[in-house]
Design a protein around this motif. Sequence first.
Motif, PDB file in Angstrom:
ATOM      1  N   MET A  42       0.833  -1.168   0.000  1.00 25.61           N
ATOM      2  CA  MET A  42       0.000   0.000   0.000  1.00 25.61           C
ATOM      3  C   MET A  42       0.885   1.241   0.000  1.00 25.61           C
ATOM      4  N   ALA A  43       0.662   2.152  -0.924  1.00 24.18           N
ATOM      5  CA  ALA A  43       1.481   3.350  -1.022  1.00 24.18           C
ATOM      6  C   ALA A  43       1.306   4.209   0.225  1.00 24.18           C
ATOM      7  N   GLY A  44       2.440   4.767   0.717  1.00 30.07           N
ATOM      8  CA  GLY A  44       2.403   5.665   1.862  1.00 30.07           C
ATOM      9  C   GLY A  44       2.370   4.965   3.209  1.00 30.07           C
ATOM     10  N   VAL A  45       2.288   3.658   3.256  1.00 25.80           N
ATOM     11  CA  VAL A  45       2.260   2.924   4.513  1.00 25.80           C
ATOM     12  C   VAL A  45       3.637   2.299   4.729  1.00 25.80           C
ATOM     13  N   ARG A  46       4.211   2.535   5.870  1.00 31.82           N
ATOM     14  CA  ARG A  46       5.525   1.985   6.159  1.00 31.82           C
ATOM     15  C   ARG A  46       5.433   0.480   6.308  1.00 31.82           C
ATOM     16  N   GLN A  47       6.372  -0.199   5.677  1.00 31.90           N
ATOM     17  CA  GLN A  47       6.391  -1.653   5.689  1.00 31.90           C
ATOM     18  C   GLN A  47       7.398  -2.193   6.706  1.00 31.90           C
ATOM     19  N   PHE A  48       7.704  -1.398   7.733  1.00 29.92           N
ATOM     20  CA  PHE A  48       8.651  -1.847   8.752  1.00 29.92           C
ATOM     21  C   PHE A  48       8.203  -1.322  10.114  1.00 29.92           C
ATOM     22  N   ASP A  49       8.721  -1.959  11.148  1.00 33.57           N
ATOM     23  CA  ASP A  49       8.413  -1.570  12.523  1.00 33.57           C
ATOM     24  C   ASP A  49       9.282  -0.359  12.872  1.00 33.57           C
ATOM     25  N   GLU A  50       8.648   0.786  13.021  1.00 41.03           N
ATOM     26  CA  GLU A  50       9.406   2.032  13.226  1.00 41.03           C
ATOM     27  C   GLU A  50      10.221   2.017  14.515  1.00 41.03           C
ATOM     28  N   GLN A  51       9.639   1.578  15.604  1.00 41.19           N
ATOM     29  CA  GLN A  51      10.359   1.571  16.874  1.00 41.19           C
ATOM     30  C   GLN A  51      11.584   0.660  16.801  1.00 41.19           C
ATOM     31  N   ARG A  52      11.405  -0.503  16.229  1.00 41.80           N
ATOM     32  CA  ARG A  52      12.517  -1.448  16.077  1.00 41.80           C
ATOM     33  C   ARG A  52      13.590  -0.877  15.155  1.00 41.80           C
ATOM     34  N   THR A  53      13.172  -0.255  14.070  1.00 46.01           N
ATOM     35  CA  THR A  53      14.106   0.327  13.109  1.00 46.01           C
ATOM     36  C   THR A  53      14.927   1.436  13.752  1.00 46.01           C
ATOM     37  N   LEU A  54      14.278   2.326  14.490  1.00 44.13           N
ATOM     38  CA  LEU A  54      14.992   3.416  15.131  1.00 44.13           C
ATOM     39  C   LEU A  54      15.915   2.898  16.240  1.00 44.13           C
ATOM     40  N   GLY A  55      15.486   1.865  16.943  1.00 46.91           N
ATOM     41  CA  GLY A  55      16.348   1.244  17.952  1.00 46.91           C
ATOM     42  C   GLY A  55      17.604   0.655  17.331  1.00 46.91           C
ATOM     43  N   ARG A  56      17.445   0.021  16.201  1.00 38.29           N
ATOM     44  CA  ARG A  56      18.604  -0.548  15.502  1.00 38.29           C
ATOM     45  C   ARG A  56      19.496   0.552  14.939  1.00 38.29           C
ATOM     46  N   ALA A  57      18.894   1.635  14.469  1.00 38.27           N
ATOM     47  CA  ALA A  57      19.684   2.769  13.976  1.00 38.27           C
ATOM     48  C   ALA A  57      20.516   3.357  15.105  1.00 38.27           C
ATOM     49  N   LEU A  58      19.934   3.453  16.289  1.00 37.23           N
ATOM     50  CA  LEU A  58      20.669   3.932  17.452  1.00 37.23           C
ATOM     51  C   LEU A  58      21.878   3.053  17.721  1.00 37.23           C
TER      52      LEU A  58
END
Length: 195
Positions: free
Chosen positions: A1-17
């Motif tokens: 679906m366009a415009g819908v994130r296909q990943f877990d944002e909290q998990r992604t940002l935690g991994r980026a940290l």
Amino acid sequence: MAGVRQFDEQRTLGRALEVFAVRGYRATSMLDLASGTGVQRGSLYHAYGGKEQIFLRVFGVYTRTFLGDAAEALRADDRRSALLAFFDHCIRSITAGTPARGCLSTRTVIDASTEVAQVETAARTFLDDLEDVVHDGLAAIEDGGLTVDLRSAARLVVTTTRGLAVMERAHHGPDELRDIAATLVTSLTGRGRPV
């Protein structure tokens, strides 16, 4: 679906940290962030912008959590206990992980703060806020004086946390770091270690 994130944002940002904590701001690339988070670079750019925006977002979460935990650690009946608990919190934070990830804020100040104005401002704001947390925590305890005024004590405590982070990178273990912190606490409170 366009415009819908296909990943877990909290998990992604935690991994980026974690990527920034291990590699530092300067050495981290968007490719590193994509690899570390498992999210394609294009999706990261689309969701957050570039490396600077991602860093500022995760650094903001990191610092808010750290400051909240630091304020909690300073809640004690006496200043000596409060400071020892505060330093224990800091030491646990910089020695966490295998290998230890160190201190993201200290690394950022040394490594990259002069390269990007917003990163420099974020790092400076965190250190100023940490000083205020220490000051306010000590001011809330009425158990006698310190060997210096409250603001000087808070500034010295924060400066020592940066030194502890550097000593950890030089392979000093948690017990050695706690000994350093305890010496400062004794100097500030005029009270020796309990026998």
